[in-house]
Design an enzyme around this catalytic site. Structure first.
Site, PDB file in Angstrom:
ATOM      1  N   GLN A 169      -4.609   5.853  17.250  1.00  0.00           N
ATOM      2  CA  GLN A 169      -5.705   4.900  17.052  1.00  0.00           C
ATOM      3  C   GLN A 169      -5.928   4.056  18.305  1.00  0.00           C
ATOM      4  OE1 GLN A 169      -4.150   2.883  13.651  1.00  0.00           O
ATOM      5  NE2 GLN A 169      -4.789   4.450  12.206  1.00  0.00           N
TER       6      GLN A 169
ATOM      7  N   GLY B 271      -4.396   9.056   4.972  1.00  0.00           N
ATOM      8  CA  GLY B 271      -5.415   9.510   5.915  1.00  0.00           C
ATOM      9  C   GLY B 271      -4.902  10.490   6.939  1.00  0.00           C
TER      10      GLY B 271
ATOM     11  N   ASN C 131      10.678   3.924   8.439  1.00  0.00           N
ATOM     12  CA  ASN C 131       9.386   3.532   9.007  1.00  0.00           C
ATOM     13  C   ASN C 131       9.265   4.115  10.404  1.00  0.00           C
ATOM     14  OD1 ASN C 131       7.784   1.289   7.393  1.00  0.00           O
ATOM     15  ND2 ASN C 131       9.958   1.002   6.999  1.00  0.00           N
TER      16      ASN C 131
ATOM     17  N   ASP D  35       0.803  -1.223   0.000  1.00  0.00           N
ATOM     18  CA  ASP D  35       0.000   0.000   0.000  1.00  0.00           C
ATOM     19  C   ASP D  35       0.836   1.273   0.000  1.00  0.00           C
ATOM     20  OD1 ASP D  35       0.801  -0.254   2.674  1.00  0.00           O
ATOM     21  OD2 ASP D  35      -1.219  -0.490   3.462  1.00  0.00           O
ATOM     22  N   THR D  36       1.995   1.264   0.673  1.00  0.00           N
ATOM     23  CA  THR D  36       2.848   2.446   0.658  1.00  0.00           C
ATOM     24  C   THR D  36       3.409   2.698  -0.737  1.00  0.00           C
ATOM     25  OG1 THR D  36       3.450   2.072   2.963  1.00  0.00           O
ATOM     26  CG2 THR D  36       4.878   3.531   1.695  1.00  0.00           C
TER      27      THR D  36
ATOM     28  N   THR E 241      -1.628   4.369   9.713  1.00  0.00           N
ATOM     29  CA  THR E 241      -1.262   3.572  10.880  1.00  0.00           C
ATOM     30  C   THR E 241       0.248   3.605  11.081  1.00  0.00           C
ATOM     31  OG1 THR E 241      -3.161   2.126  10.569  1.00  0.00           O
ATOM     32  CG2 THR E 241      -1.344   1.275  11.901  1.00  0.00           C
TER      33      THR E 241
END
Length: 409
Positions: A248, A347, A240, A181-182, A203
């Site tokens: 969250q 997001g 990262n 996804d990244t 996240t």
């Protein structure tokens, strides 16, 4: 599959479909294509000591020099070695290794393939060769036969299987995007800029730049910078960072009815709380209680006890901004050039308070948007495959023309 059926029932028939997910996690399949055991989430603690156990067999210096992947306790290489230690019978029975999007593609098409951008995160793929590294696999005693052909983004994998086609009511092609996804999110950054760094904020916070080739130096290894495979022949040279997982978890634990926008506003009202933590500390990867772990870390740092969730969220936002600044410093040192600006997608780019803190911490301009970067980047790979656009630069211009971006000085 239900989504595809619903789209068709609503009068929409997709021409192509692409799947992306998170990285590192996988399934093993037997000769019949049936999963062997349950997949295990990367936040599981089984890999905690694997780096030390593997050091005599495969020193991390060698692993990094060949793959360019930073150390993270949950990297696939450590997951597989933990599985070999705990359940050798599963590896012995395995005929196929599929990462999560690979497995979903297999369920749609019946075709097995390992997509490159996701495979690169395993620390089993050569940074230069862009293929499975046989020397590493052999050193670790992993079965080479389970690792299939590596396919690149833009490849047509196949069409829907007959069973899926009959159920959803139509046929379409399954095309590989950047299945990590990244990797897809980076494609959707609305400008290709060698003076900028990109932040895929969700996240996890993945902060870095696109390069034409990996950087595998000892200095890069010491800074724990990673070289992930990207689409269009690029390398994502990045760090990262723990990311919005911390917020969250605080929300889930302390105020589940509070929206993320309300949580950001609450953090800003508590902006004066001085406590800071290292967001990259392993203690925040999968704590039983994020609030308790933060309180403990703050106490160990000599900070005043947080009074409530507002203090805790302010701490996390400020600490993330500090981590972003440190990562930019490391990237500048690793690449040997000044970084001019930060482009935030995903997001997390909706968090106006965190964006302002980050722009201030970096003392550089920041642009935010689009929020749905992963889905957009996935679509760009499909548009490239279809010939609707012809270059990544053309795709990024399309993104820039399609979404409103917000600038921070």
């Amino acid at each position: 599959i239900e989504g595809l059926k619903a789209a068709h029932d609503a009068g929409y028939t997709p021409t192509t479909v692409g799947i992306d997910t998170w990285a590192v996690d996988f399934l093993l399949l037997d000769a019949d294509g049936t999963p062997i055991g349950d997949p295990v989430a990367y936040r599981d603690g089984r890999t905690a000591a694997m780096r030390e156990e593997l050091e005599p067999i495969l020193p991390f210096t060698k692993l990094y020099a060949r793959t360019g992947i930073q150390y993270q306790s949950f990297n696939t290489v450590y997951q597989l070695c933990a599985l070999k230690k705990e359940h050798p019978e599963q590896l012995a029975a395995a005929e196929h290794f599929l990462m999560v999007p690979d497995y979903l593609n297999y369920r749609l098409t019946g075709v097995m393939a390992n997509e490159y951008t996701n495979a690169s995160t395993t620390a089993l793929v050569g940074a230069i060769s862009k293929d499975w590294d046989d020397e590493i696999i052999n050193r670790l005693g992993l079965p080479r036969k389970i690792f299939g052909r590596i396919s690149t983004p833009g490849t047509k994998l196949g069409n829907l299987s007959s069973a899926v086609k009959d159920y959803v009511g139509f046929d379409c092609a399954v095309v590989l995007p950047a299945a990590y996804d990244t990797g897809s999110a980076f494609l959707a950054v609305p400008a290709g800029d060698d003076k900028a760094v990109y932040l895929s904020s969700g996240t996890w916070s993945l902060l870095g730049m696109e390069l034409p080739a990996p950087i595998l130096t000892p200095e890069s290894r010491a800074r724990n910078l990673t070289n992930e495979g990207g689409a269009q022949g690029t390398i994502r040279y990045l760090k990262n960072i723990m990311g919005l997982w911390m917020l969250q978890e605080l929300r889930r634990e302390l105020c589940p009815q509070t929206s993320f926008a309300e949580l950001a506003a609450l953090a800003e009202r508590h902006d004066g709380y001085p406590g800071r933590v290292d967001c990259n500390a392993v203690r925040f990867l999968a704590p039983v209680s994020m609030a308790a772990e933060l309180r403990s870390a703050l106490a160990e740092g000599g900070y005043p006890a947080p009074a409530d969730v507002g203090d805790l969220t302010a701490c996390v936002c400020h600490s993330l901004a500090d981590c972003y600044r440190a990562a930019v410093d490391e990237l500048e040192a690793g690449k040997g050039r000044r970084i001019a600006c930060l482009r935030v997608v995903g997001g997390g780019c909706r968090n106006d308070y965190l964006n302002r803190l980050t722009a201030r911490a970096l003392a550089r301009p920041l642009t935010a948007g689009p929020a749905e970067a992963t889905a957009i980047g996935n679509l760009l790979s499909q548009l490239l495959h279809a010939g609707e656009i012809h270059t990544l630069a053309e795709g990024r211009a399309l993104v820039r023309a399609s979404f409103t971006l917000k600038a921070y000085a």
